[in-house]
Design an enzyme around this catalytic site. Sequence first.
Site, mmCIF file in Angstrom:
data_model
loop_
_atom_site.group_PDB
_atom_site.id
_atom_site.type_symbol
_atom_site.label_atom_id
_atom_site.label_comp_id
_atom_site.label_asym_id
_atom_site.label_seq_id
_atom_site.Cartn_x
_atom_site.Cartn_y
_atom_site.Cartn_z
ATOM 1 N N ARG A 1 -4.174 16.493 -6.929
ATOM 2 C CA ARG A 1 -5.146 15.447 -7.018
ATOM 3 C C ARG A 1 -6.494 16.168 -7.567
ATOM 4 N NH1 ARG A 1 -6.914 12.585 -3.480
ATOM 5 N NH2 ARG A 1 -6.805 10.691 -4.663
ATOM 6 N N ARG B 1 -1.098 4.907 -0.298
ATOM 7 C CA ARG B 1 -2.011 5.833 0.454
ATOM 8 C C ARG B 1 -2.588 5.466 1.693
ATOM 9 N NH1 ARG B 1 -5.520 8.050 -3.242
ATOM 10 N NH2 ARG B 1 -4.892 6.361 -4.580
ATOM 11 N N CYS C 1 -1.609 31.238 -12.544
ATOM 12 C CA CYS C 1 -2.322 31.817 -13.727
ATOM 13 C C CYS C 1 -2.867 30.772 -14.512
ATOM 14 C CB CYS C 1 -1.262 32.700 -14.431
ATOM 15 S SG CYS C 1 -2.048 33.947 -15.425
ATOM 16 N N PRO D 1 0.801 -1.123 -0.004
ATOM 17 C CA PRO D 1 -0.042 0.189 0.085
ATOM 18 C C PRO D 1 0.666 1.469 -0.019
ATOM 19 C CG PRO D 1 0.133 -0.796 2.235
ATOM 20 C CD PRO D 1 0.833 -1.596 1.251
HETATM 21 N N1 LLP Z 1 1.609 -0.826 -6.225
HETATM 22 C C1 LLP Z 1 1.503 -0.638 -7.503
HETATM 23 C C2 LLP Z 1 2.103 -1.182 -8.522
HETATM 24 C C3 LLP Z 1 1.156 0.972 -7.948
HETATM 25 O O1 LLP Z 1 0.996 1.122 -9.182
HETATM 26 C C4 LLP Z 1 0.632 1.628 -6.956
HETATM 27 C C5 LLP Z 1 -0.126 3.029 -7.297
HETATM 28 C C6 LLP Z 1 0.421 1.269 -5.543
HETATM 29 C C7 LLP Z 1 1.064 -0.100 -5.070
HETATM 30 C C8 LLP Z 1 -0.083 1.990 -4.352
HETATM 31 O O2 LLP Z 1 -1.262 2.213 -4.481
HETATM 32 P P1 LLP Z 1 -2.341 3.020 -3.295
HETATM 33 O O3 LLP Z 1 -2.113 1.976 -2.053
HETATM 34 O O4 LLP Z 1 -1.328 4.047 -3.060
HETATM 35 O O5 LLP Z 1 -3.538 3.069 -3.808
HETATM 36 N N2 LLP Z 1 -2.006 9.506 -8.103
HETATM 37 C C9 LLP Z 1 -3.057 8.808 -7.613
HETATM 38 C C10 LLP Z 1 -2.818 7.302 -7.434
HETATM 39 C C11 LLP Z 1 -2.100 6.902 -8.371
HETATM 40 C C12 LLP Z 1 -1.610 5.229 -8.002
HETATM 41 C C13 LLP Z 1 -0.508 4.776 -8.820
HETATM 42 N N3 LLP Z 1 0.000 3.423 -8.479
HETATM 43 C C14 LLP Z 1 -3.944 9.394 -6.555
HETATM 44 O O6 LLP Z 1 -3.479 10.663 -6.096
HETATM 45 O O7 LLP Z 1 -4.972 8.834 -6.326
#
Ligand code: LLP
Length: 391
Positions: free
Chosen positions: A306, A270, A340, A268
């Site tokens: 975001r 997030r 801007c 994880p």
């Molecule tokens: N593992 C892999 C292979 C991933 O591609 C990602 C996220 C994670 C783990 C972690 O995912 P999480 O647990 O954080 O959901 N910028 C976007 C999120 C993009 C995530 C990309 N990959 C946002 O702000 O919601």
Amino acid sequence: MRRYPKLIDEIAGIPVRDLARDFGTPTYIYDAATIVARIAQLRRFDVIRYAQKANSNLAVLDLMRRYAVLVDAVSAGEIQRALAAGYPVAGEPPPVVYTADIFDRETLDLVVAHGIPVNCGSPEMIDQYGERAPGGAITLRVNPGFGHGHSRKTNTGGEHSKHGIWHDEIEACVARAARFDLRVSGVHVHIGSGADMEHLAAVAEACCGFARRIGPSITTISAGGGLPTPYRDEDAHVDIDAYFEIWHAARLRLARDLGHPVRLEIEPGRFLVAESGFLLTELRAVKREGANLFYLLDAGFNALARPILYGAYQPMAIAAADGSRAERPFVDVVVGGPLCESGDIFTQNERGEVRSERLPEARVGDFLVIGCAGAYGFVMASNYNNEPACA
Ligand code: LLP
């Protein structure tokens, strides 16, 4: 009590006023206690592998390391950060793993030089790695043909996603690896960010099915990341124990079929850091445009992208300049930044339409604190308009 109160005077026990005085605005603030509490919830997994793309602040990485959380890296820069935060390169389970769909030349040199394990998301990665480092082991990131995420842009499975090795090609990739005497020791599936539990649970069976097709060389499976985080008062925390049980049961069946134990990793980003983070900004204008009242801050999508990228909702609170907690009337406001560009609005939906947020009345000099900003906040910032990085 609200999870995200609209009027605050402190963050993690420190007066907002003092934080602004000491660090200026805009500043990102992370509460270590929240991160530690989230780590504790995941302890039943054999390995917690932090997806540092969510927040690669060195203090955050150092905290993870001290709490025995291992790390994933998606670039040479993230590998260097892990090393700078004190992660060793070698160990079992591997402290740092590189997961991606390509190697740029620098990263390939770096993983070979340090012996950092690679999780391959394309057949080309197998060849490029095999030529340089034959005779070891790799893992495969598989696209299971389905995905889910909080927005189209965070869905990482299915045929519209560029991520992972397409599930039909697993056998061909195992054969490809064998040409370089590479063993496939693990399978990894990540279907998206901010998915719901139903979709996440479906991944367990798919992942173990892929592992069976690869056979006894498999010693590790990874559930990927994607655990959702409550961004709104009404959002619930996910049931981690129920999620673990689904994966654990699938893993035990797999281990029985393969005839040896199988390590279960979770990856994880997030979930571990989102709630720990706050973006502290100062209100610099309160102005009316026709029917709309705007709060304009000294931070925009240069600091937190975001909302403009995904129409993502971020909780907001006002903190009085003088530190007072006196109640104030509420008003409907549109919240924007200094850039801007007319899209520099924090309160917008996925189609880019401006919406309003109900917040306490505020004046220039008061602070606006954006919550749940610990994941994909600072790391996605830019210096557009030549705005400097946040502290
Ligand atoms: N593992 C892999 C292979 C991933 O591609 C990602 C996220 C994670 C783990 C972690 O995912 P999480 O647990 O954080 O959901 N910028 C976007 C999120 C993009 C995530 C990309 N990959 C946002 O702000 O919601």
